[in-house]
Design an enzyme around this catalytic site. Structure first.
Site, mmCIF file in Angstrom:
data_model
loop_
_atom_site.group_PDB
_atom_site.id
_atom_site.type_symbol
_atom_site.label_atom_id
_atom_site.label_comp_id
_atom_site.label_asym_id
_atom_site.label_seq_id
_atom_site.Cartn_x
_atom_site.Cartn_y
_atom_site.Cartn_z
ATOM 1 C CB CYS A 179 7.145 -13.308 69.423
ATOM 2 S SG CYS A 179 7.024 -13.744 71.165
ATOM 3 C CB CYS A 198 9.029 -38.484 66.995
ATOM 4 S SG CYS A 198 8.182 -38.770 65.439
ATOM 5 C CB CYS A 218 9.991 -35.999 63.942
ATOM 6 S SG CYS A 218 11.284 -37.241 64.088
ATOM 7 C CG HIS A 271 4.522 -10.130 71.516
ATOM 8 N ND1 HIS A 271 4.862 -11.283 70.856
ATOM 9 C CD2 HIS A 271 4.104 -9.269 70.561
ATOM 10 C CE1 HIS A 271 4.653 -11.129 69.558
ATOM 11 N NE2 HIS A 271 4.183 -9.908 69.358
ATOM 12 C CG ASP A 325 4.423 -8.323 65.773
ATOM 13 O OD1 ASP A 325 5.069 -9.247 65.235
ATOM 14 O OD2 ASP A 325 3.834 -8.442 66.858
ATOM 15 C CB CYS A 365 9.942 -39.750 60.643
ATOM 16 S SG CYS A 365 8.881 -39.280 62.022
ATOM 17 C CB CYS A 405 10.254 -42.508 64.636
ATOM 18 S SG CYS A 405 11.165 -40.960 64.769
HETATM 19 ZN ZN ZN Z 1 9.981 -39.132 64.009
#
Ligand code: ZN
Length: 721
Positions: free
Chosen positions: A375, A349, A317, A402, A419, A320, A352
């Site tokens: 990737c 989230c 998030c 990929h 890679d 937060c 929150c």
């Molecule tokens: Zn949050």
């Protein structure tokens, strides 16, 4: 209604029948289908008696034939004695099956020749072994088509809008090359049509149906080979294929922007990387085939992964830092679009009300700032950093979703697989052998070249070619040549010669499929991303077990000196064998068995150690010292190992002899063991387990030391009787 996959499944099943059974079924199906198409309002052609001779002798015995009827929309009649196709049924699936069958029946000889033009390694004589691969083709072709829809996600510039564009172009483009026989002339037409979206010409459809005149020959022409069943609408899929090639081929030109390269260089800690590379290179200079540039590349890759770029599965998030859940796709802002993020993922989230956006930026310059992604972002940004550092680099797109980089090694005169997300350098079989991927097409793009490099990444070419159903091989060869020629126009004759030589050399490299052996490093399953994410993608591979089976045996010098001493240093990642002064690089080369182990470098803490692979709950590693071939026995063992645990992590060290003697030892002290006297071989084992939370893998570490410390972290000295 039936889906394209459904149709493919039916056709694949049909193809697996014995030739006479196949021929009868196909002849009957085509007659039924033609009658329906030519007499669309006549009900009797849509009704089949199940007990009739035609159905019981021609349709029922053939695997897949009934399925074809059901796929077209046939249903059981109320009386249970007939199959009927309701008047309201759409005939598109029926037409598509007709087309597929006709394509198969008239085009086999052509397909054989087009296959033979593709990589030389497939030119081996057709053998009975091909039949054994037939069963894989069902799942392979479905997975290939699934891949082609999802692969768009990893194409740099493929936004939802560009995909839509490709489909609509396809619809109005002459389906130039869908009849196999037209291949030789049509490739150029179809590509130019795709790029310039020239006015629709409907001749091709007519072409398809008129071409299919000889289903009766099917039995006579039945090939010993099994061929890939091309997608039902090959013209459409070739246009989409072309579009995908073009998008990436154009995208790599972005890396050539001088200002962007200068910006990229500002982020790279050149001095630190070059000092480290130089030190490591000097240590092994006399024994390595690699040069300084290769070593610098390794440092660049390690830094990129450990310090610079972050893998994002679900972003935390913004507000937060709490965990989030995926909550669909959002609308790209003008800012997002400016940096090529046509797709914006939305995360809710769990703690929150805040919504976190994750725009999938495609602009490599923007990625220098955001330094995060999956990737697609990793390969995009890393290829730019390679170009900025002066390497010749390719952006490599795998059709099964990929992306990675290839770097041209001047010391090796070949392209190295690279890679950074996997910390894998020159481990091309990692995807097939380690992740269990079923590759189809892998194409490399650079500012001056484009090439089909699929063959480098597979040790099973014969299986692979059966999965290549998105376009005709002859078409692909022509299109790649055309794109390449266009890009190389105006190149000096000297440069042209260099590129041509490389192309020939690369082609030769692809031939040697049979000699390929899978190295321990290639057996590793996917390293990047959370375990959950890896499992979701089905890339955990068959087994995470690595069994290099190295055994330390005494050299003649060891025998003369009466002991064999082996040390390992984690910072240089090198074993030293005292008797012969032989050094071998990489911890894996010296282990007898190992499971879920990796070497980890923490750039920010300047530390290095061996740890469990991320997400694993336990791991083990074993070294074997064997005197039996020399006729000697053990007199005394001197052993010193170092390890560290954090939180609840636990490590158990033990020594075991072939005759059953066993004891646990403590790390970080030197042991002189005489109780193994008389044994012929001993194993040194470490078992790593436990730890807390998401970083549990890191709570058990072997050989932890500073990257500047070159002292040994493992010492085993075997003194002989
Ligand atoms: Zn949050």
């Amino acid at each position: 209604m039936a889906t394209a996959n459904n149709v493919e499944d039916c056709i694949v099943k049909l193809l697996e029948n014995e030739p006479p059974v196949y021929a009868n079924a196909v002849k009957t199906l085509l007659r039924i289908f033609n009658n329906i198409q030519q007499n669309q309002s006549v009900e009797k052609f849509r009704k089949l008696r199940l007990s009739s001779k035609v159905v019981s002798e021609n349709i029922l015995p053939a695997n897949g034939a009934m399925e074809c009827l059901f796929a077209c929309g046939f249903v059981e009649d109320d009386d249970s004695e007939h199959l009927v196709l309701p008047m309201s049924s759409n005939l598109s699936t029926l037409k598509s099956i007709c087309h597929q069958i006709q394509l198969r029946s008239s085009g086999d000889s052509h397909k054989q020749s087009s296959l033979l033009q593709s990589p030389p390694s497939t030119t081996g004589p057709p053998t009975a072994a091909n039949n054994s691969t037939a069963s894989t083709s069902t799942s392979a072709s479905t997975s290939a088509s699934a891949a082609s829809t999802s692969a768009a996600a990893s194409t740099p510039a493929a936004s939802s809008s560009s995909l839509a564009a490709s489909t609509s172009t396809a619809a109005s483009t002459p389906a130039a090359a869908s009849t196999p026989a037209a291949a030789s002339t049509s490739a150029a037409a179809s590509t130019s049509a795709a790029s310039s979206s020239s006015p629709a010409a409907s001749t091709s459809t007519a072409n398809i149906t008129s071409k299919s005149s000889a289903p009766a020959n099917a039995a006579a022409k039945w090939p010993k080979w099994k061929f890939p069943v091309l997608t039902p609408n090959i013209a459409l899929s070739e246009v989409q294929f072309y579009h995908k090639l073009k998008v990436s081929f154009d995208h790599v030109l972005l890396y050539e922007d001088i200002q962007l390269q200068a910006k990229a260089l500002q982020y790279i800690p050149k001095d630190y990387l070059s000092q480290t590379a130089d030190r490591k290179y000097k240590q092994v200079k006399s024994t390595t085939k690699f040069d300084y540039a290769d070593f610098y590349l390794i440092e660049l890759m390690d830094w990129f992964r450990d310090d610079f770029f972050r893998w994002v599965n679900k972003p935390d998030c913004d507000l937060c830092k709490g965990k989030t859940q995926h909550a669909g796709m959002g609308k790209p802002s003008s800012e997002d679009l400016r940096y090529g993020a046509g797709r914006v993922e939305i995360y809710k989230c769990s703690q929150c009300p805040h919504i976190t956006r994750f725009p999938r930026y495609n602009d490599p310059g923007k990625l220098l700032e955001t330094r995060r992604g999956r990737c697609g972002e990793w390969a995009n940004c890393f290829t730019l950093l390679c170009r900025a550092s002066g390497y010749e680099a390719r952006y490599v797109l795998d059709w099964t979703d990929h992306v990675w980089t290839e770097v041209f090694s001047t010391s090796q005169q070949r392209w190295l697989h690279c890679d950074p997300g996997e910390k894998a350098l020159d481990k091309p079989l990692r995807y097939e052998a380690g992740w269990g991927k079923k590759l189809t097409y892998v194409v490399a793009f650079s500012k001056d070249d484009i090439n089909d490099v699929t063959w480098r990444y597979s040790a099973h070419h014969q299986d692979l070619i059966l999965r290549r159903t998105s376009c005709r091989e002859s078409w692909l060869i022509k299109v790649l040549k055309q794109l390449r020629d266009e890009r190389q126009k105006g190149m000096s004759s000297e440069l042209l010669r260099i590129h041509q030589l490389r192309l020939i050399k690369e082609g030769a490299e692809f031939i040697f499929e049979k000699t390929k052996t899978v190295s321990a490093g290639e057996m590793m399953s996917r390293q990047t991303g959370s375990l959950e994410w890896r499992q979701a993608r089905g890339e955990m591979g068959q087994s995470a077990k690595v069994t290099p089976h190295h055994t330390f045996t005494p050299s003649s010098t060891d025998l003369a000196q009466g002991h064999m001493k082996v040390t390992y240093c984690a910072s240089t990642n090198t074993y030293i064998l005292s008797g012969s002064q032989v050094k071998t690089h990489d911890w894996e080369t010296g282990v007898y068995e190992s499971e879920n182990m990796m070497r980890n470098v923490e750039v920010d803490w300047n530390m290095v150690y061996l740890a469990r692979t991320k997400g694993s709950t336990s791991a083990s590693v074993t070294w074997l010292f064997d005197l039996s071939s020399s006729g000697k026995t053990i007199k005394e063992l001197i052993i010193s190992v170092s390890s560290a645990t954090f939180h609840t992590g636990s490590i158990r060290w033990s020594v075991e002899a072939e005759d059953g003697k066993q004891m646990d030892i403590k790390p970080n002290m030197t042991h002189k063991l005489t109780n193994f006297s008389g044994s012929k071989s001993v194993k040194l084992c470490a078992h790593l387990a436990a730890g807390a939370g998401a970083d549990a893998w890191q709570h058990t570490q072997l050989f932890r030391q500073s990257r500047d410390d070159t002292s040994s972290t493992l010492l085993v000295d075997v003194i002989f009787n």
